[in-house]
Motif scaffolding. Structure first.
Motif, mmCIF file in Angstrom:
data_model
loop_
_atom_site.group_PDB
_atom_site.id
_atom_site.type_symbol
_atom_site.label_atom_id
_atom_site.label_comp_id
_atom_site.label_asym_id
_atom_site.label_seq_id
_atom_site.Cartn_x
_atom_site.Cartn_y
_atom_site.Cartn_z
ATOM 1 N N LYS A 75 0.850 -1.187 0.000
ATOM 2 C CA LYS A 75 0.000 0.000 0.000
ATOM 3 C C LYS A 75 0.889 1.242 0.000
ATOM 4 N N TYR A 76 0.533 2.195 -0.839
ATOM 5 C CA TYR A 76 1.397 3.353 -1.058
ATOM 6 C C TYR A 76 1.815 4.027 0.247
ATOM 7 N N ASP A 77 0.861 4.321 1.115
ATOM 8 C CA ASP A 77 1.171 5.056 2.351
ATOM 9 C C ASP A 77 2.107 4.273 3.259
ATOM 10 N N GLU A 78 1.938 2.947 3.297
ATOM 11 C CA GLU A 78 2.794 2.124 4.144
ATOM 12 C C GLU A 78 4.225 2.092 3.620
ATOM 13 N N VAL A 79 4.365 1.919 2.322
ATOM 14 C CA VAL A 79 5.701 1.872 1.732
ATOM 15 C C VAL A 79 6.379 3.233 1.845
ATOM 16 N N ARG A 80 5.614 4.293 1.600
ATOM 17 C CA ARG A 80 6.164 5.650 1.699
ATOM 18 C C ARG A 80 6.689 5.926 3.114
ATOM 19 N N LYS A 81 5.926 5.520 4.104
ATOM 20 C CA LYS A 81 6.335 5.723 5.494
ATOM 21 C C LYS A 81 7.638 4.991 5.792
ATOM 22 N N SER A 82 7.749 3.763 5.335
ATOM 23 C CA SER A 82 8.959 2.969 5.589
ATOM 24 C C SER A 82 10.169 3.537 4.863
ATOM 25 N N ILE A 83 9.998 3.949 3.613
ATOM 26 C CA ILE A 83 11.112 4.527 2.858
ATOM 27 C C ILE A 83 11.534 5.865 3.463
ATOM 28 N N ASP A 84 10.575 6.659 3.902
ATOM 29 C CA ASP A 84 10.903 7.916 4.584
ATOM 30 C C ASP A 84 11.769 7.657 5.818
ATOM 31 N N LYS A 85 11.427 6.618 6.567
ATOM 32 C CA LYS A 85 12.199 6.290 7.770
ATOM 33 C C LYS A 85 13.614 5.860 7.404
ATOM 34 N N ILE A 86 13.734 5.103 6.333
ATOM 35 C CA ILE A 86 15.076 4.684 5.906
ATOM 36 C C ILE A 86 15.934 5.899 5.578
ATOM 37 N N PHE A 87 15.409 6.795 4.756
ATOM 38 C CA PHE A 87 16.208 7.955 4.356
ATOM 39 C C PHE A 87 16.458 8.920 5.509
#
Length: 266
Positions: free
Chosen positions: A15-27
């Motif tokens: 799901k877009y929002d879930e993946v976006r949240k995880s990638i934001d945390k990585i960066f």
């Protein structure tokens, strides 16, 4: 001892929002993408586009991840394009089936198949001359978007091996023929290609990975994790340990250890 940070983030679905949240945390652990990509940078996005399969089969990097990375690069003023050299089939056909052409069309960016090779001096590597796609050499930055999969020859295909896609198709075949069944030889080739192109950041898509007869004929398996960092050798080590492998069971790590390459071996 020099160290390299590898970030692991849970992500249960695409799901877009879930993946976006995880990638934001990585960066966020690396001062965000704004510290990596500068305005005007020409940026190659290198997903895994091995062959024409839909996203749910876990053969290729999921298009949602490519979508989010592209959005971030455009926001920072980078000039991105997607590039690869599939092992089987035409790149546009593969990208269409994998859902990545739709993402490229959304952002109005090109997808370039690597056909023309240029010779690159590789003085510090085991192979002193390499032929790498012209498009991959002429960029300012590379973002490496790999897929977590088993591999019948190399055990796993992760961050380092994903960069073999910058070698145009016929040259890849030549390297395979030269390596034969010598997996240590082939691992050294893969490591040299990675070192010659050195992506500024690598993300491994392990939300749904592959086990069994990878990299194309295995089974999709939910793992629920994303891995990210600046050093793909370190990422490959972390992922392999997560799966339960020792360093000596992964040819890539043995090749890196042999030449003392990567933060984990210094």
């Amino acid at each position: 001892m020099e160290k390299s940070k590898v970030v692991i983030e849970k992500c249960e679905n695409y799901k877009y929002d879930e993946v976006r949240k995880s990638i934001d945390k990585i960066f966020s652990e690396f001062e965000d993408l704004s510290q990596i990509i500068k305005r005007g940078d020409k940026v190659l996005i290198k997903p895994n586009l091995l062959s024409a399969h839909p996203p749910e089969e876990a053969v290729t990097t999921h298009p949602i991840i490519v979508d989010i990375i592209l959005e971030k690069i455009v926001k920072e003023g980078g000039i991105p394009f997607i590039g690869d050299s599939p092992s089987i089939g035409n790149l546009m056909v593969v990208a269409q089936k994998a859902g990545i052409k739709k993402v490229a069309d959304k952002f109005g960016i090109p997808i370039k198949e690597f056909i023309r090779a240029v010779e690159v001096d590789n003085k510090e590597g085991e192979f002193k001359k390499l032929e790498i796609a012209k498009e991959a050499i002429e960029v300012d930055k590379i973002i490496n978007l790999a897929k977590l999969k088993t591999h019948t020859q190399m055990v796993l295909t992760l961050g380092v091996k994903n960069m073999f896609g910058v070698v145009p198709g016929k040259r890849k075949t030549e390297w395979h023929l030269r390596a034969g069944t010598n997996n240590n030889f082939f691992a050294s080739v893969l490591l040299d290609v990675y070192r010659a192109t050195k992506p500024v950041f690598t993300i491994v898509d392990g939300i749904v990975g592959m086990d069994g007869d990878g990299p194309a004929n295995g089974n999709a398996r939910k793992i629920g994790l994303l891995f990210g960092g600046e050093d793909a050798v370190s990422i490959d080590k972390v992922v392999s340990h997560f799966i339960g492998l020792k360093d000596e069971e992964l040819f890539i790590l043995e090749a890196a250890k042999k030449i003392n390459y990567g933060c984990i071996f210094r």
